[in-house]
Design an enzyme around this catalytic site. Structure first.
Site, mmCIF file in Angstrom:
data_model
loop_
_atom_site.group_PDB
_atom_site.id
_atom_site.type_symbol
_atom_site.label_atom_id
_atom_site.label_comp_id
_atom_site.label_asym_id
_atom_site.label_seq_id
_atom_site.Cartn_x
_atom_site.Cartn_y
_atom_site.Cartn_z
ATOM 1 N N ARG A 151 52.735 52.779 34.996
ATOM 2 C CA ARG A 151 51.748 51.692 35.153
ATOM 3 C C ARG A 151 50.714 51.656 34.022
ATOM 4 O O ARG A 151 49.510 51.814 34.268
ATOM 5 C CB ARG A 151 51.081 51.755 36.517
ATOM 6 C CG ARG A 151 52.079 51.702 37.663
ATOM 7 C CD ARG A 151 51.443 51.639 39.013
ATOM 8 N NE ARG A 151 50.885 50.328 39.296
ATOM 9 C CZ ARG A 151 50.333 50.005 40.467
ATOM 10 N NH1 ARG A 151 50.254 50.932 41.418
ATOM 11 N NH2 ARG A 151 49.858 48.802 40.692
ATOM 12 N N ARG B 160 43.504 52.012 41.615
ATOM 13 C CA ARG B 160 43.793 51.417 40.305
ATOM 14 C C ARG B 160 43.166 50.028 40.176
ATOM 15 O O ARG B 160 42.706 49.617 39.124
ATOM 16 C CB ARG B 160 45.288 51.227 40.111
ATOM 17 C CG ARG B 160 46.146 52.444 40.260
ATOM 18 C CD ARG B 160 47.586 52.071 40.004
ATOM 19 N NE ARG B 160 47.718 51.526 38.672
ATOM 20 C CZ ARG B 160 47.743 52.274 37.578
ATOM 21 N NH1 ARG B 160 47.635 53.577 37.691
ATOM 22 N NH2 ARG B 160 47.869 51.749 36.396
ATOM 23 N N ARG C 93 45.155 52.255 53.250
ATOM 24 C CA ARG C 93 44.672 51.536 52.074
ATOM 25 C C ARG C 93 45.036 50.058 52.124
ATOM 26 O O ARG C 93 44.332 49.214 51.583
ATOM 27 C CB ARG C 93 45.281 52.141 50.805
ATOM 28 C CG ARG C 93 44.894 53.597 50.587
ATOM 29 C CD ARG C 93 45.362 54.044 49.241
ATOM 30 N NE ARG C 93 44.889 53.095 48.243
ATOM 31 C CZ ARG C 93 45.206 53.216 46.952
ATOM 32 N NH1 ARG C 93 45.980 54.197 46.554
ATOM 33 N NH2 ARG C 93 44.773 52.336 46.077
ATOM 34 N N CYS D 137 50.249 57.351 38.891
ATOM 35 C CA CYS D 137 50.570 56.691 40.159
ATOM 36 C C CYS D 137 51.971 57.108 40.586
ATOM 37 O O CYS D 137 52.860 57.256 39.753
ATOM 38 C CB CYS D 137 50.508 55.172 39.979
ATOM 39 S SG CYS D 137 51.007 54.288 41.459
ATOM 40 N N ASP E 251 56.844 45.076 46.685
ATOM 41 C CA ASP E 251 56.038 45.666 47.757
ATOM 42 C C ASP E 251 56.717 45.591 49.124
ATOM 43 O O ASP E 251 56.179 46.097 50.106
ATOM 44 C CB ASP E 251 54.668 44.984 47.828
ATOM 45 C CG ASP E 251 53.843 45.259 46.577
ATOM 46 O OD1 ASP E 251 52.848 44.554 46.360
ATOM 47 O OD2 ASP E 251 54.216 46.161 45.808
ATOM 48 N N LYS F 100 45.403 41.702 50.829
ATOM 49 C CA LYS F 100 44.697 42.739 50.076
ATOM 50 C C LYS F 100 44.705 42.421 48.583
ATOM 51 O O LYS F 100 43.696 42.511 47.895
ATOM 52 C CB LYS F 100 45.345 44.108 50.290
ATOM 53 C CG LYS F 100 44.890 45.173 49.285
ATOM 54 C CD LYS F 100 45.587 46.489 49.484
ATOM 55 C CE LYS F 100 46.934 46.627 48.885
ATOM 56 N NZ LYS F 100 46.990 46.889 47.454
ATOM 57 N N ASN F 101 45.871 41.992 48.071
ATOM 58 C CA ASN F 101 46.021 41.798 46.626
ATOM 59 C C ASN F 101 45.425 40.494 46.121
ATOM 60 O O ASN F 101 45.491 40.201 44.935
ATOM 61 C CB ASN F 101 47.485 41.946 46.248
ATOM 62 C CG ASN F 101 47.931 43.389 46.428
ATOM 63 O OD1 ASN F 101 47.096 44.293 46.583
ATOM 64 N ND2 ASN F 101 49.227 43.617 46.438
HETATM 65 C C1 EPZ Z 1 50.029 44.334 41.536
HETATM 66 O O1 EPZ Z 1 49.919 45.528 40.758
HETATM 67 C C2 EPZ Z 1 49.897 44.772 42.985
HETATM 68 N N1 EPZ Z 1 48.622 45.442 43.168
HETATM 69 C C3 EPZ Z 1 51.020 45.738 43.346
HETATM 70 O O2 EPZ Z 1 50.938 46.012 44.741
HETATM 71 C C4 EPZ Z 1 52.352 45.067 43.096
HETATM 72 O O3 EPZ Z 1 53.384 45.989 43.320
HETATM 73 C C5 EPZ Z 1 52.430 44.581 41.643
HETATM 74 O O4 EPZ Z 1 51.324 43.719 41.341
HETATM 75 C C6 EPZ Z 1 53.699 43.799 41.362
HETATM 76 O O5 EPZ Z 1 53.836 42.736 42.214
HETATM 77 C C7 EPZ Z 1 47.509 44.697 43.358
HETATM 78 O O6 EPZ Z 1 47.523 43.488 43.352
HETATM 79 C C8 EPZ Z 1 46.226 45.440 43.568
HETATM 80 P P1 EPZ Z 1 51.743 44.494 37.408
HETATM 81 P P2 EPZ Z 1 49.718 45.459 39.173
HETATM 82 O O7 EPZ Z 1 50.713 44.592 36.363
HETATM 83 O O8 EPZ Z 1 48.916 44.284 38.826
HETATM 84 C C9 EPZ Z 1 53.990 46.809 33.934
HETATM 85 C C10 EPZ Z 1 50.723 47.287 46.706
HETATM 86 O O9 EPZ Z 1 51.593 47.968 47.279
HETATM 87 N N2 EPZ Z 1 52.728 46.687 33.176
HETATM 88 O O10 EPZ Z 1 52.224 43.144 37.800
HETATM 89 O O11 EPZ Z 1 49.256 46.791 38.739
HETATM 90 C C11 EPZ Z 1 53.846 47.725 35.147
HETATM 91 O O12 EPZ Z 1 53.977 49.064 34.809
HETATM 92 C C12 EPZ Z 1 50.619 47.345 45.164
HETATM 93 O O13 EPZ Z 1 49.945 46.535 47.294
HETATM 94 C C13 EPZ Z 1 52.721 47.033 31.843
HETATM 95 O O14 EPZ Z 1 53.737 47.437 31.281
HETATM 96 O O15 EPZ Z 1 51.244 45.262 38.717
HETATM 97 C C14 EPZ Z 1 54.966 47.209 36.038
HETATM 98 O O16 EPZ Z 1 56.158 47.785 35.649
HETATM 99 C C15 EPZ Z 1 51.467 48.410 44.561
HETATM 100 N N3 EPZ Z 1 51.534 46.934 31.177
HETATM 101 C C16 EPZ Z 1 54.966 45.709 35.740
HETATM 102 O O17 EPZ Z 1 54.322 45.536 34.487
HETATM 103 C C17 EPZ Z 1 50.377 46.471 31.768
HETATM 104 O O18 EPZ Z 1 49.327 46.405 31.127
HETATM 105 C C18 EPZ Z 1 54.263 44.851 36.787
HETATM 106 O O19 EPZ Z 1 52.986 45.402 37.006
HETATM 107 C C19 EPZ Z 1 50.421 46.111 33.126
HETATM 108 C C20 EPZ Z 1 51.602 46.227 33.816
#
Ligand code: EPZ
Length: 420
Positions: free
Chosen positions: A121, A92, A399, A116, A307, A22-23
């Site tokens: 996030r 998102r 989802r 969320c 995840d 999915k991701n």
């Molecule tokens: C991706 O989310 C995945 N989603 C998430 O999977 C997964 O948990 C996550 O990566 C971490 O591996 C998809 O690919 C659609 P991040 P993403 O940006 O990209 C912080 C699932 O269950 N951050 O790597 O949104 C954030 O808050 C989902 O399939 C900032 O601070 O995650 C988090 O603490 C849930 N500022 C950390 O970084 C930003 O601009 C990692 O988030 C962006 C993120």
């Protein structure tokens, strides 16, 4: 709202073929906006989130068609540059259109994703990435408005307080493909899904080096072309099924998987006494009674994936001894713990740390899903508990898992979907 009725207490046995990730599929579909030509994505799973992304692309004027698991997307010469709140609020990952729109059209108006369940996030790193490429960004009426006459290459570091960002790395990489000059992304996320997106972009004609490592280089090109692509398997679905086999003391062969993408997970399973045999693109997982207690800390790839934290917490709730689970990526990703306690688990949560006192068995109960992976953990707990468990709000599950009740049903699970 649909719910699951799980009749647990049976070992899972048989063979399952993993779906595409999915991701990886979501950013790959958004990346189709980078070319006017047709892109063909194979083996696309039937997920709610995929449906949402396709509706988003259609709302932007792209031609979208689907036959079975093959999806065709043609963005055309002038896609609309707005991603409306009505769609973005559902998913998102809609923010994945930001990079392609800024990179190709020089303008994007994308609704800010709302709150969320698993954490704040923020999207500051996404904005940092496109601003470094020359976009002027403003937030207006709940929308990100980004404008750039032409994006230009730059060096940018995309590491936040919780480490690298998968989404911000992907968005910046996509925008940089059509930039003037070279972009260097430091502190890039190394997840296999990021590398797979780069593989798709390269198939379109992009010039990318180092995807899957902390430093990614993108040499801008003037135009990208359509292509055909098959995304990688879903390591999170594979990990979820592996934990299900362990929790039910079953034996499951998982085909079409990449064991190498699950290094940290398989290591933890083996430490717990679960037998894992890998061969090429398949593996056999056999549960052997109650797992040993273990301490797990989630981390960016190649660390233990957040995840799979909920599913592992469910497994360790049956552990011999006390385990400590630390969630270092998202601030509030233990909603499943209280629901597991309703099933007789003994978990204490304190901030981002859960202390899991293993119990000999879980008991059936009515439980409520709060997010995608928490709902998977509750289904697994229901499979391990002898008797009838009801999991409410399984729309979360749909989802990210493709008809899970049918897939696990083929392994001997008894799960009914009760339409609501
Ligand atoms: C991706 O989310 C995945 N989603 C998430 O999977 C997964 O948990 C996550 O990566 C971490 O591996 C998809 O690919 C659609 P991040 P993403 O940006 O990209 C912080 C699932 O269950 N951050 O790597 O949104 C954030 O808050 C989902 O399939 C900032 O601070 O995650 C988090 O603490 C849930 N500022 C950390 O970084 C930003 O601009 C990692 O988030 C962006 C993120």
């Amino acid at each position: 709202m649909d719910r699951f009725v799980v009749h647990g207490g049976r070992p899972l046995e048989g063979t399952l073929t993993a779906m595409s990730a999915k991701n990886a599929v979501l950013p790959i579909l958004a990346a189709c906006l980078l070319t006017p030509e047709e892109c063909v994505i194979e083996n696309v799973p039937m997920l709610e989130d995929v449906g949402t992304m396709l509706r988003l692309l259609e709302s932007m004027g792209a031609g979208v068609s689907r036959s079975g698991r093959t999806v065709r997307v043609r963005a055309g010469e002038e896609p609309c540059c707005e991603a409306h709140y009505d769609i973005v609020r559902k998913m998102r990952a809609s923010y994945y259109v930001l990079g392609p729109l800024v990179g190709r059209l020089g303008h994007a108006r994308v609704s800010l994703p709302g709150g969320c369940a698993i954490g704040a996030r923020p999207v500051d790193l996404h904005l940092k990435g496109i601003e470094a490429l020359g976009a002027e960004v403003s937030i207006d009426h709940g929308y990100i408005d980004a404008r750039a006459r032409r994006v230009r290459g730059a060096t940018v570091t995309l590491e936040g307080p919780n480490g690298p960002s998968v989404g911000a790395t992907a968005n910046t990489m996509m925008a940089a493909c059509l930039a003037k000059g070279e972009t260097v992304i430091r502190g890039a996320a190394c997840e296999p899904e990021v590398a797979d997106l780069a593989g798709f972009l390269e198939r379109m004609g992009a010039a990318i080096e180092g995807a899957g490592t902390p430093t990614v280089r993108v040499k801008g090109v003037s135009r990208l072309r359509g292509c055909r692509y098959r995304p990688i398997p879903d390591r999170i679905e594979v990990g979820t099924v592996a934990v299900a086999a362990a929790m039910t003391k079953g034996k499951v062969e998982i085909r079409n998987c990449r064991p190498g993408h699950l290094g940290a997970v398989l290591e933890m399973l083996e430490q717990g006494g679960v037998e894992v045999k890998t061969r090429g693109r398949s593996m056999v997982v056999s549960g052997r009674g109650r797992p040993k207690a273990a301490n797990v800390s989630t981390a960016p790839y190649p660390g233990f994936p957040t995840d799979l934290q909920a599913q592992f917490t469910a497994l360790l709730s049956l552990g011999r001894g006390t385990s400590v689970v630390t969630e270092s990526i998202f601030e509030s990703r233990f909603m499943h713990a209280m629901e597991l306690n309703r099933m007789g688990a003994n978990i204490e949560v304190n901030g981002n740390v859960a202390v899991v006192h293993g119990v000999s068995r879980l008991r059936p109960a009515q439980v409520m899903a709060s997010d995608l992976r928490a709902s998977a953990a509750l289904v697994l707990a229901g499979l391990a508990a002898r008797g009838r468990t009801e999991v409410l709000r399984i729309y979360h599950l749909d989802r990210g898992y493709e008809r899970l009740e049918e897939k696990l049903g083929r392994l001997g699970a008894r799960i009914e979907r009760v339409r609501g």
